[in-house]
Design a protein around this motif. Structure first.
Motif, PDB file in Angstrom:
ATOM      1  N   GLU A 153       0.571  -1.187  -0.210  1.00  0.00           N
ATOM      2  CA  GLU A 153      -0.265   0.081   0.109  1.00  0.00           C
ATOM      3  C   GLU A 153       1.149   1.271  -0.168  1.00  0.00           C
ATOM      4  O   GLU A 153       0.747   1.700  -0.844  1.00  0.00           O
ATOM      5  N   VAL A 154       1.489   0.833   0.943  1.00  0.00           N
ATOM      6  CA  VAL A 154       2.578   2.258   1.107  1.00  0.00           C
ATOM      7  C   VAL A 154       3.784   2.759  -0.585  1.00  0.00           C
ATOM      8  O   VAL A 154       3.605   3.649  -0.923  1.00  0.00           O
ATOM      9  N   ALA A 155       4.117   1.575  -0.941  1.00  0.00           N
ATOM     10  CA  ALA A 155       4.369   1.286  -1.872  1.00  0.00           C
ATOM     11  C   ALA A 155       3.974   1.652  -3.570  1.00  0.00           C
ATOM     12  O   ALA A 155       4.814   2.291  -4.202  1.00  0.00           O
ATOM     13  N   GLN A 156       2.162   2.049  -3.026  1.00  0.00           N
ATOM     14  CA  GLN A 156       2.039   2.957  -4.436  1.00  0.00           C
ATOM     15  C   GLN A 156       2.088   4.371  -4.436  1.00  0.00           C
ATOM     16  O   GLN A 156       1.922   4.958  -5.640  1.00  0.00           O
ATOM     17  N   HIS A 157       2.521   5.062  -3.059  1.00  0.00           N
ATOM     18  CA  HIS A 157       2.445   6.149  -3.081  1.00  0.00           C
ATOM     19  C   HIS A 157       4.160   6.676  -2.747  1.00  0.00           C
ATOM     20  O   HIS A 157       4.505   8.318  -3.613  1.00  0.00           O
ATOM     21  N   VAL A 158       5.176   6.653  -2.080  1.00  0.00           N
ATOM     22  CA  VAL A 158       6.712   6.450  -2.604  1.00  0.00           C
ATOM     23  C   VAL A 158       7.113   7.148  -3.695  1.00  0.00           C
ATOM     24  O   VAL A 158       6.720   6.625  -4.679  1.00  0.00           O
ATOM     25  N   THR A 159       7.848   8.127  -3.754  1.00  0.00           N
ATOM     26  CA  THR A 159       8.718   8.035  -5.108  1.00  0.00           C
ATOM     27  C   THR A 159       9.611   7.854  -4.922  1.00  0.00           C
ATOM     28  O   THR A 159      10.630   7.994  -3.486  1.00  0.00           O
ATOM     29  N   GLU A 160      10.771   8.041  -6.123  1.00  0.00           N
ATOM     30  CA  GLU A 160      11.978   7.815  -6.032  1.00  0.00           C
ATOM     31  C   GLU A 160      12.697   8.618  -5.023  1.00  0.00           C
ATOM     32  O   GLU A 160      14.732   8.344  -3.908  1.00  0.00           O
ATOM     33  N   ASP A 161      12.167  10.107  -4.807  1.00  0.00           N
ATOM     34  CA  ASP A 161      13.234  10.959  -3.829  1.00  0.00           C
ATOM     35  C   ASP A 161      13.092  10.328  -2.496  1.00  0.00           C
ATOM     36  O   ASP A 161      14.094  11.447  -0.946  1.00  0.00           O
ATOM     37  N   GLU A 162      12.470   9.278  -2.415  1.00  0.00           N
ATOM     38  CA  GLU A 162      11.821   9.446  -0.504  1.00  0.00           C
ATOM     39  C   GLU A 162      12.531   8.032  -0.275  1.00  0.00           C
ATOM     40  O   GLU A 162      13.063   6.447  -1.080  1.00  0.00           O
ATOM     41  N   THR A 163      12.082   7.347   1.071  1.00  0.00           N
ATOM     42  CA  THR A 163      13.017   6.617   1.828  1.00  0.00           C
ATOM     43  C   THR A 163      11.259   5.418   2.395  1.00  0.00           C
ATOM     44  O   THR A 163      10.741   5.530   2.784  1.00  0.00           O
ATOM     45  N   MET A 164      11.552   4.207   2.475  1.00  0.00           N
ATOM     46  CA  MET A 164      10.275   3.576   2.466  1.00  0.00           C
ATOM     47  C   MET A 164      10.994   2.444   3.444  1.00  0.00           C
ATOM     48  O   MET A 164      12.269   1.680   3.376  1.00  0.00           O
ATOM     49  N   VAL A 165      11.369   2.260   4.990  1.00  0.00           N
ATOM     50  CA  VAL A 165      10.908   1.458   5.893  1.00  0.00           C
ATOM     51  C   VAL A 165      10.506   0.038   6.389  1.00  0.00           C
ATOM     52  O   VAL A 165       9.398   0.909   6.833  1.00  0.00           O
ATOM     53  N   VAL A 166      11.231  -1.008   6.328  1.00  0.00           N
ATOM     54  CA  VAL A 166      10.329  -1.611   6.000  1.00  0.00           C
ATOM     55  C   VAL A 166      10.381  -3.169   6.923  1.00  0.00           C
ATOM     56  O   VAL A 166      11.727  -3.577   6.914  1.00  0.00           O
ATOM     57  N   GLU A 167       9.676  -3.112   7.967  1.00  0.00           N
ATOM     58  CA  GLU A 167       9.760  -4.229   9.268  1.00  0.00           C
ATOM     59  C   GLU A 167       9.164  -5.929   8.611  1.00  0.00           C
ATOM     60  O   GLU A 167       8.278  -6.006   7.777  1.00  0.00           O
ATOM     61  N   LEU A 168       9.942  -6.730   8.627  1.00  0.00           N
ATOM     62  CA  LEU A 168       9.500  -8.112   8.324  1.00  0.00           C
ATOM     63  C   LEU A 168       9.576  -9.096   8.658  1.00  0.00           C
ATOM     64  O   LEU A 168      10.962  -9.733   9.315  1.00  0.00           O
ATOM     65  N   SER A 169       9.002  -9.855   8.727  1.00  0.00           N
ATOM     66  CA  SER A 169       9.099 -11.090   9.479  1.00  0.00           C
ATOM     67  C   SER A 169       9.475 -12.504   8.532  1.00  0.00           C
ATOM     68  O   SER A 169       9.671 -12.517   7.297  1.00  0.00           O
TER      69      SER A 169
END
Length: 449
Positions: A153-169
């Motif tokens: 859901e987040v990935a649909q909105h972030v742009t190339e100059d932004e950062t996405m921090v993902v907690e992964l199980s």
């Protein structure tokens, strides 16, 4: 969001709903797939399925019929909570159908820099710290995965100059294919989730899969104090950034002269850090590494570490009442997490513990109970906790129905200056749907005192 045609006009089966299943279904629908959703909960009781039905998505509810595989699906997106022993999933694998989780979808459409964080313990704290540090540096950053919003859901909105921090199980990482974070962190590896994974080896393999697709242009921040972990990531092509709380390293993250260093640059004195617990130094080192690699200033890192006192449900300070301090560590769903919590306090402690019985014994906790003056136990493992306390020589042990009743009992047993710590060492599923619900009940009861 990247424009991809991978799922255009393809038949895709989404197995299992909840937040990740709903988000994956809607994204696939948007990408032009012919989506069918399958969930065990009957349609009449299934609001998520009803919502998707209104969107024109086909739903099959009430069970996981293997016969669905006869419909010619080309991909399966599996909710992480559904085990690979499920007959429908086993059947799909046997006929060679790709089975992925929604974090793989997130990666495929993601345009931003992605920081992926996994490990047995410390994921949530590390993820939160990285998010706060990057944000304090006035960069745009989003938190996703097991904490915050669903990754795809987040990935649909972030742009190339932004950062996405993902907690992964480990559950999510078992279902990746191309997934490749720019920066990956493995906080630590201990035995966990063996009721889901077929073996310890499978569990560890799932964790180290976070670096499977990394290149020399990517970074892997990893706990060098764990020789097994270092051995298991020796295949990685990423640039390794080690961290250690016990060794002074030539490069990487370490503690020297009671200060945190990154590549021989002093960042902050340990005594200035607010977050309690020696175990949190590992999380802090990893978070500092990811932040420095993201261009975050020492000033921003300092501002976070001198104010951040903990993640909700993870050794979270709740309230001081009549000289007693209450801490909510409901996220401690295994032995190691409770060991770390107990090790963080050196004053008389009343331990609230118990929960789902996964067949484990708790003798390993014995040496960590030296400061525990009383125990309040509940849940399926209550009797095991009583036996543990008796072996440790704890004279006051009270059994209650659940965490709701434990607070007032603990308050009665306590004296001024005591710590009252909810750190169950067990999952919550015997009495509560999530550890968050369990922790919220604890907080509510503490605030009622």
């Amino acid at each position: 969001m990247k424009s991809i045609s991978t799922y255009q006009n393809k038949k895709v089966l989404v197995v299992g709903l909840a937040k990740s299943g709903v988000a994956a279904s809607l994204l696939l629908h948007r990408l032009g797939a012919f989506v069918t959703v399958n969930d065990w909960k009957p349609l009449s009781e299934n609001k998520d399925a009803q919502t998707l039905l209104d969107e024109g998505i086909k739903v099959v509810c009430g069970s996981h019929p293997v016969e669905l595989l006869d419909e010619g699906f080309e991909f399966i997106v599996k909710n992480p909570g559904i085990p690979y022993t499920n007959d429908l999933i086993k059947g799909a694998i046997e006929i060679g159908l790709p089975v992925i989780t929604e974090v793989e979808l997130a990666y495929q459409i993601n345009e931003s820099k992605m920081i992926g964080i996994t490990g047995t313990n410390g994921k949530t704290t590390t993820t939160t710290l990285v998010h706060h540090m990057i944000n304090a540096d006035k960069q745009t950053v989003y938190m996703a995965g097991n904490i915050g919003t669903v990754a795809c859901e987040v990935a649909q909105h972030v742009t190339e100059d932004e950062t996405m921090v993902v907690e992964l199980s480990s559950f999510q990482l078992m279902g990746i294919d191309q997934f490749n974070p720019t920066i990956a962190i493995i906080t630590n590896i201990y035995e966990a989730h063996l009721d889901y994974h077929s073996s310890r080896n499978e569990y560890v393999e799932a964790k180290v899969a976070i670096t499977r697709n990394q290149t020399p242009d990517d970074f892997l921040i990893v706990n060098t104090d764990q020789p097994e972990l270092m051995d298991r990531v020796n295949f990685s092509k990423a640039t390794i950034i080690p961290f250690s709380t016990t060794q002074i390293l030539e490069n990487g993250l370490y503690i020297k002269d009671d200060a945190i260093y990154f590549n021989q640059e002093r960042v902050i004195q340990v005594e200035e850090i607010v977050l309690p617990g020696a175990h949190n130094l590992e999380n802090i080192l990893a978070a500092v590494g990811a932040s420095k690699l993201s261009g975050v200033s020492n000033e921003a890192i300092y501002s976070v570490l001198t104010t951040f006192s903990g993640v909700r449900h993870r050794t979270q300070f709740v309230r001081e009442w009549q000289g007693r301090k209450f801490y909510n560590d409901s996220k401690a769903t295994n032995l190691l997490a409770t060991k770390s919590a107990l090790d963080a306090f050196h004053t008389p402690t009343i331990l609230l513990c118990g929960g789902l019985d996964r067949g484990h014994e708790f003798d390993e906790l014995g040496p960590y109970l030296s400061n525990v003056k009383a125990m309040v136990v509940f849940g399926q493992t209550a009797q095991k906790m009583i036996e543990l306390g008796q072996k440790a020589g704890i004279k006051t042990i009270k059994r209650v129905e659940g965490v709701e009743q434990s607070v007032s009992v603990a308050a009665e047993l306590s004296d001024e200056g005591d710590i009252i710590l909810l750190s169950p060492a067990c999952a919550s599923w015997d009495q509560h749907p999530t550890f968050e619900v369990r922790g919220d009940i604890f907080i509510e009861q503490v605030n009622k005192l």
